[in-house]
Design an enzyme around this catalytic site. Structure first.
Site, PDB file in Angstrom:
ATOM      1  N   GLY A  14     -14.853   3.869   1.744  1.00  0.00           N
ATOM      2  CA  GLY A  14     -14.827   5.429   2.253  1.00  0.00           C
ATOM      3  C   GLY A  14     -12.743   5.244   1.540  1.00  0.00           C
ATOM      4  N   SER A  39     -16.332   2.829   7.547  1.00  0.00           N
ATOM      5  CA  SER A  39     -16.288   2.551   8.779  1.00  0.00           C
ATOM      6  C   SER A  39     -16.224   3.726   9.461  1.00  0.00           C
ATOM      7  CB  SER A  39     -15.617   1.373   9.041  1.00  0.00           C
ATOM      8  OG  SER A  39     -15.261   0.571   9.930  1.00  0.00           O
ATOM      9  N   ILE A  42     -12.096   1.376  11.048  1.00  0.00           N
ATOM     10  CA  ILE A  42     -10.994   0.823   9.538  1.00  0.00           C
ATOM     11  C   ILE A  42     -10.647   2.634   9.657  1.00  0.00           C
ATOM     12  CG2 ILE A  42     -10.386   0.468   7.972  1.00  0.00           C
ATOM     13  CD1 ILE A  42     -12.176  -1.586   7.830  1.00  0.00           C
ATOM     14  N   LYS A  78       3.392   9.878  -8.709  1.00  0.00           N
ATOM     15  CA  LYS A  78       3.980   9.131  -9.127  1.00  0.00           C
ATOM     16  C   LYS A  78       4.252   9.635 -11.312  1.00  0.00           C
ATOM     17  CE  LYS A  78       3.280   5.427  -6.520  1.00  0.00           C
ATOM     18  NZ  LYS A  78       1.897   4.035  -6.313  1.00  0.00           N
TER      19      LYS A  78
END
Length: 92
Positions: A14, A39, A42, A78
């Site tokens: 994900g 998950s 995680i 950035k």
């Protein structure tokens, strides 16, 4: 490719990259099945929460508001990325 041009996509992982990929596939192939496997164990890694300016083209395609995306993901933009130790095949 399935019968009738339908496709099934399974995305493993994900986070920002996985969810943006799922959204892109669903918008590009609206009749297809898109499943994202993520998950529960995680947590947020924070690896995809910064981006370069061309990424905003993807947000435009997905009709996602830039300011809301940056605010909700706590991301940064950035303006330049420099890879010092990367050899490009086209220059070898």
């Amino acid at each position: 490719m399935a019968e009738g041009g339908l496709m099934n996509f399974f995305i493993v992982g994900g986070g920002t990259a996985g969810w943006i990929t799922a959204l892109h596939l669903k918008k590009t192939y609206p009749s297809s099945k898109v499943e994202l496997i993520e998950s529960e164990e995680i947590g947020v890694l924070g690896a995809g929460e910064s981006t370069t300016i061309p990424f905003f083209n993807e947000l435009n395609y997905l009709e996602i508001d830039h300011k809301e995306f940056i605010r909700e993901t706590k991301s940064t933009c950035k303006s330049i990325v420099r890879f010092v130790h990367v050899k490009l095949l086209c220059y070898e």
